[in-house]
Every structure is written in C-alpha cells, then in structure tokens.
Write a protein that holds these residues in place. Structure first.
Motif, mmCIF file in Angstrom:
data_model
loop_
_atom_site.group_PDB
_atom_site.id
_atom_site.type_symbol
_atom_site.label_atom_id
_atom_site.label_comp_id
_atom_site.label_asym_id
_atom_site.label_seq_id
_atom_site.Cartn_x
_atom_site.Cartn_y
_atom_site.Cartn_z
ATOM 1 N N TRP A 448 -4.272 -5.521 -19.500
ATOM 2 C CA TRP A 448 -4.350 -5.205 -18.062
ATOM 3 C C TRP A 448 -4.552 -3.726 -17.857
ATOM 4 O O TRP A 448 -4.008 -2.906 -18.593
ATOM 5 C CB TRP A 448 -3.048 -5.672 -17.376
ATOM 6 C CG TRP A 448 -3.017 -5.428 -15.889
ATOM 7 C CD1 TRP A 448 -3.654 -6.143 -14.917
ATOM 8 C CD2 TRP A 448 -2.318 -4.381 -15.223
ATOM 9 N NE1 TRP A 448 -3.375 -5.637 -13.710
ATOM 10 C CE2 TRP A 448 -2.557 -4.530 -13.846
ATOM 11 C CE3 TRP A 448 -1.499 -3.316 -15.658
ATOM 12 C CZ2 TRP A 448 -2.024 -3.684 -12.885
ATOM 13 C CZ3 TRP A 448 -0.959 -2.479 -14.691
ATOM 14 C CH2 TRP A 448 -1.220 -2.659 -13.312
ATOM 15 N N GLN A 449 -5.382 -3.364 -16.864
ATOM 16 C CA GLN A 449 -5.621 -1.954 -16.601
ATOM 17 C C GLN A 449 -5.227 -1.613 -15.171
ATOM 18 O O GLN A 449 -5.485 -2.385 -14.253
ATOM 19 C CB GLN A 449 -7.134 -1.679 -16.745
ATOM 20 C CG GLN A 449 -7.641 -2.023 -18.123
ATOM 21 C CD GLN A 449 -8.418 -0.886 -18.720
ATOM 22 O OE1 GLN A 449 -9.356 -0.424 -18.119
ATOM 23 N NE2 GLN A 449 -8.026 -0.439 -19.906
ATOM 24 N N LYS A 450 -4.608 -0.450 -14.985
ATOM 25 C CA LYS A 450 -4.254 0.021 -13.640
ATOM 26 C C LYS A 450 -5.530 0.245 -12.850
ATOM 27 O O LYS A 450 -6.514 0.737 -13.399
ATOM 28 C CB LYS A 450 -3.525 1.365 -13.731
ATOM 29 C CG LYS A 450 -2.033 1.228 -13.914
ATOM 30 C CD LYS A 450 -1.353 2.577 -13.686
ATOM 31 C CE LYS A 450 0.129 2.431 -13.943
ATOM 32 N NZ LYS A 450 0.855 3.680 -13.845
ATOM 33 N N PRO A 451 -5.535 -0.146 -11.541
ATOM 34 C CA PRO A 451 -6.724 0.127 -10.747
ATOM 35 C C PRO A 451 -6.957 1.639 -10.611
ATOM 36 O O PRO A 451 -6.004 2.407 -10.660
ATOM 37 C CB PRO A 451 -6.400 -0.517 -9.384
ATOM 38 C CG PRO A 451 -4.915 -0.676 -9.364
ATOM 39 C CD PRO A 451 -4.457 -0.755 -10.769
ATOM 40 N N THR A 452 -8.221 2.018 -10.471
ATOM 41 C CA THR A 452 -8.514 3.443 -10.284
ATOM 42 C C THR A 452 -9.123 3.634 -8.911
ATOM 43 O O THR A 452 -9.669 2.689 -8.322
ATOM 44 C CB THR A 452 -9.530 3.936 -11.344
ATOM 45 O OG1 THR A 452 -10.633 3.020 -11.343
ATOM 46 C CG2 THR A 452 -8.900 3.983 -12.734
ATOM 47 N N LYS A 453 -8.987 4.827 -8.376
ATOM 48 C CA LYS A 453 -9.477 5.108 -7.026
ATOM 49 C C LYS A 453 -10.998 5.113 -7.026
ATOM 50 O O LYS A 453 -11.626 5.746 -7.840
ATOM 51 C CB LYS A 453 -8.950 6.488 -6.566
ATOM 52 C CG LYS A 453 -9.084 6.690 -5.103
ATOM 53 C CD LYS A 453 -7.948 7.581 -4.558
ATOM 54 C CE LYS A 453 -8.099 7.682 -3.036
ATOM 55 N NZ LYS A 453 -6.957 7.209 -2.333
ATOM 56 N N SER A 454 -11.602 4.322 -6.050
ATOM 57 C CA SER A 454 -13.068 4.289 -6.005
ATOM 58 C C SER A 454 -13.575 5.318 -4.990
ATOM 59 O O SER A 454 -12.836 5.749 -4.110
ATOM 60 C CB SER A 454 -13.550 2.873 -5.643
ATOM 61 O OG SER A 454 -12.895 2.462 -4.487
#
Ligand code: UD1
Ligand code: CA
Length: 454
Positions: A448-454
């Motif tokens: 699982w990966q932490k969401p990143t700011k788009s």
C-alpha cells in the motif's frame, strides 16, 4: 365544629415584575401558595378555601390539594373584602384560620398554638410578632393591662402608635359566627379606602371579647414575599434552615450555605455531602453515604456505604450498598444498581438494572438493559436500544465480559459467562461461556502506498 382555612391569594404582586402570579413564584421548587396549602392540609383541616383574583385560572391549574376549593375576588378591595368572598362557605360553628398565599413558611406548631387559643368564649386569636423595624405593618394596640384593643394600619396610625413594635402578621383564627357578622359590618372609611380585615379586632373588643395572641418561634415563619429580592432572601433562609435540620440529624455538610434541598431528604448516620449539591424530590440516603461536590440527586434512594463522586446526576433511581458512581456519571430514570456496582465517568444509564458487583467504568450508554452479577462492561460500550421507532431490550447474563467499543443491538441476549470481543457489533443472541466477536480480520497491506498531493 370544622376547621376551615382561608388563604388570601388574589393580589397581583406587581413588584415581582413577572407574568407569573406572585403566589406561583417558586420557593425551593414549590410555589409559595403550594407551601401554604400543604401546611393547611397537614393541620387536618376540613377544607382549604383559596381566594383568587389575578391570574386566577393559572393559579387554579397549578396548585393541588385534597380539600381545596377556590373563590373569586374580582376586585381587590382589601383583606376584609377578600375574606368576605369565602364567607358563604363558612358556617357559624366553624373555626376559620386565615393565611396568605405569599407567606409560605409558617410552621404547623405555630398554627396549632394559634388555633388552641380560639373557642366560643374567645372567638378571635391573632399571630403577632415584635419587629425591630415595624414599618409598613399594622400595629397591635394594647391598653394599660396589655389587653389588645385594635390593629391600626401604618397609614392610619398616630405618631405614638407608630412606635409600637408588636405588629400584625395577618394570620388569625376566628370563630365562623363572629367572623361572618363582623365582616358584614366593615367599612372602607380609612386612609387606603380598603375593607381592612384588621378592623374586626376592634369590633371583637367592642362586643366584649378578649382577643388572644401568640407569637411564632422564628421570624421566617411570618415573612411575606413581594419582590424577587425578598424571594431570594427567603429561599436562602429556608435553605439554611433545612441545612441546619440535616446537620442536627447527623449529616456532615462541608458548607451549609452551599446545598439546596428542593423536597425532602431522609438521611441515616454519617452521611457526608460536599459543596454545591442539589437534592430534589424525595432523597433517601443510607449510613455512610458520601456525595461529592456538584451532584444533583432527584428522587433517589442510596443504600449504606455508597459513594457518589463529583458532578454526577441521578434521577428516579435506586442505588444499592457500597456502590461507586462517577465522577461525571448520569443515572437516568429506572436505573437500579445492585450492591457493589460501579458506574464510572461519562457513563449514561436509563431503565437499566445493573446486578451486584457489575462494572460499567467508562464512556458507555446502557439503556433498557437487564444486567446480571459481576459483569464487566468495557469502555465505550453502547446498547443500541432504539431502532428509530421502538425501544428494545438488552439482556446480559452473570459474569459477562464485554470488550471495549462494542455495540449490543437490541433486542439481544448475552448468555452467562460469555465474552464479547472488543469492537464487536452484536446483533444476535450470544451463547453462554463462549467468546463471540464480530469484526473484520486484521490484515496488513504491504504494497500500500500513501496518497500524494496532485
Ligand atoms: C396586611 C395587614 C397588616 C399586616 C400585614 C402583614 C390588613 C388591612 N393589613 O397589610 O395589618 O401587618 O398584612 O403582612 O389586613 N389580598 C387579597 N385581596 C385583597 C387584598 C389583599 O387577596 O383585596 C392579599 C394580598 O394579595 C396579600 C395579602 O392579602 O397577599 C395582604 O394584603 P396587603 O394589601 O399586602 O396587606 P398589607 O398592606 O401588607
Ligand atoms: Ca395594602
């Protein structure tokens, strides 16, 4: 011979600056007039006749009594006129006791003393009091043998009479025959243009009767209320009087000026009550009960040895022996705690029977519940008793352990010795002596990966 009590309660009470009629203003959560009616009834009177005028409809609705009737005084033409309104209900051989709807704290003993003075031979008895400052009151005028001659109202009194410190409390007892006769002869030829009840004293003297007098045990018994300042003053005096009675009965109060009793308290030995508690309705406290600061108890029975910690609120409930409650607990109507039960902080209970030795220690809601003995309810447990329309019951057996943050969706039953795993939502009955849980298996997602700011 019958005892009839006439209560004058027609006045407006302008100085209250309230829409509520004066006699309905509350003292210790009970209207001034209801205090007077209750006292009148405890005298075993045959009837209690209340003279009403201002706010008559509301007054009639808001007070109650077994032998209570009302007569209307449309216009307030004076205290004599007010009593006249009741005379059609008074027979010649009655004894009539006249009380006031705004003088709430006259004691039974004082009124019995007064009534004992009155007979056919002595048809008029007066309750008087000596005041340091008699201003405003009717003065009791006596002759050189100290025999009462008349009552003179403040506004009609001579300078010499104004020096008299013995005053009319207004409370009197009169035989019906003479009362009816004297009232029919009143005139309003005086400084206020009113029909003064007090004029009957001189009439009695003129008819050759000796007027009898007695005095109350304390001033608080004859204090009337005209405005919110006097109301507050009387409330404090009454509260202090009740606090003193409690202490005389053996209760330890940490501060007698910081307890309010709005009803009746029966307490056994060695009860201790900390500051700022309100006890309302009927409160019964067993031996060694301790109540912490800032608690409110209304219609509550607490058995021996129980401790209620600060900021707890209990209403219509029964607490067994050696229970521990609070701080910050809320026990709502229908809560019954068995001996040695514990209700901790931020716990709300309602219609809940908590068995002996059971504990609900933290942050829970227990409603419509029957709980057995030695149960342990974990923090954050909720009985979901309401489906939006109906209330349903939760039944919990003996020695059950409910893990923290569980919901018991009623109707539901948990068997004896059952354990509910933490974080469960229980919707079906659970068997005895087994572990039941209803929660998703714990998994870990390794990619699982932490969401990143788009
Ligand atoms: C009355 C007495 C006075 C006594 C004092 C004690 C008379 C004439 N004077 O004076 O001797 O020292 O009480 O407090 O009785 N009421 C009615 N209808 C009326 C008039 C009065 O119901 O027509 C009620 C009032 O609401 C009040 C009570 O009777 O609750 C007393 O009347 P009030 O006019 O205040 O009498 P006081 O002037 O205080
Ligand atoms: Ca007056």
């Amino acid at each position: 011979m019958a005892l009839k009590v006439v209560i004058l309660a027609a006045g407006k009470g302008t100085r209250m600056r309230s829409k509520l009629p004066k006699v309905l203003q509350p003292l210790a959560h009970k209207s001034l007039l209801q205090h007077v009616i209750d006292t009148a009834e405890s005298l075993n009177s045959d009837s209690v006749i209340t003279v009403i005028g201002h706010g008559a409809e509301l007054v009639e609705q808001r007070v109650a009594g077994d032998n209570l009737s009302f007569v209307m005084q449309e216009q307030q033409l004076g205290t004599g006129h007010a009593v006249q309104m009741a005379t059609p209900l008074v027979n010649a051989d009655d004894t009539v006791l006249i009380l006031y709807g705004d003088v709430p704290l006259t004691s039974l003993e004082t009124l019995q003393d007064l009534l004992s003075l009155v007979s056919n031979e002595y048809p008029l008895g007066l309750l008087t009091i000596n005041l340091d400052n008699p201003t405003g009151y009717g003065r009791i005028v006596r002759d050189q043998h100290l025999v009462v001659q008349a009552i003179v109202e403040q506004k009609d009194a001579s300078d010499e009479q104004l020096l008299i410190s013995e005053v009319n409390t207004g409370i009197m007892a009169v035989k019906g025959q003479q009362l009816n006769y004297w009232l029919s002869n009143l005139s309003s030829d005086n400084a206020q243009g009113e029909y003064y009840l007090t004029d009957i004293i001189a009439m009695a003297v003129a008819d050759g009767f000796t007027v009898q007098t007695t005095q109350p045990h304390s001033e608080i018994e004859v204090l009337g209320v005209n405005d919110k300042v006097q109301l507050q003053d009387l409330e404090r005096r009454f509260q202090k009087q009740q606090a003193v009675q409690l202490m005389q009965a053996g209760v330890t109060l940490l501060d007698a000026n910081r307890i309010d009793i709005r009803g009746q308290v029966n307490a056994k030995a060695d009860v201790q009550i900390d500051v700022n508690c309100i006890l309302a309705g009927l409160v019964t406290l067993g031996e060694n009960v301790s109540i912490g600061a800032n608690c409110i108890l209304k219609n509550v029975t607490v058995a021996d040895g129980s401790v209620i910690h600060p900021f707890s609120h209990l209403e219509d409930c029964v607490v067994g022996q050696n229970c521990i409650i609070g701080p910050y607990a809320r026990l709502r109507p229908g809560t019954e705690l068995g001996n040695e039960a514990k209700i901790g902080n931020f716990v709300e209970t309602k219609k809940a029977i908590i068995g002996e030795g059971s504990k609900v220690n933290h942050l829970s809601y227990i409603g419509d519940t029957d709980m057995g003995k030695d149960v342990n309810i974990g923090a954050g447990t909720i009985t979901c008793n309401y489906d939006g329309v109906n209330k349903h019951k939760t039944i919990i057996g003996d020695r059950v352990f409910v893990g923290s943050d569980s919901q018991l969706v009623a109707p539901v039953q948990v068997g004896d010795d059952a354990t509910i795993g933490a974080g469960s939502t229980i919707t079906k009955d659970t068997p005895e002596a087994k572990l039941t849980l209803s929660r998703a298996k714990q998994i870990t997602i390794s990619n699982w990966q932490k969401p990143t700011k788009s």
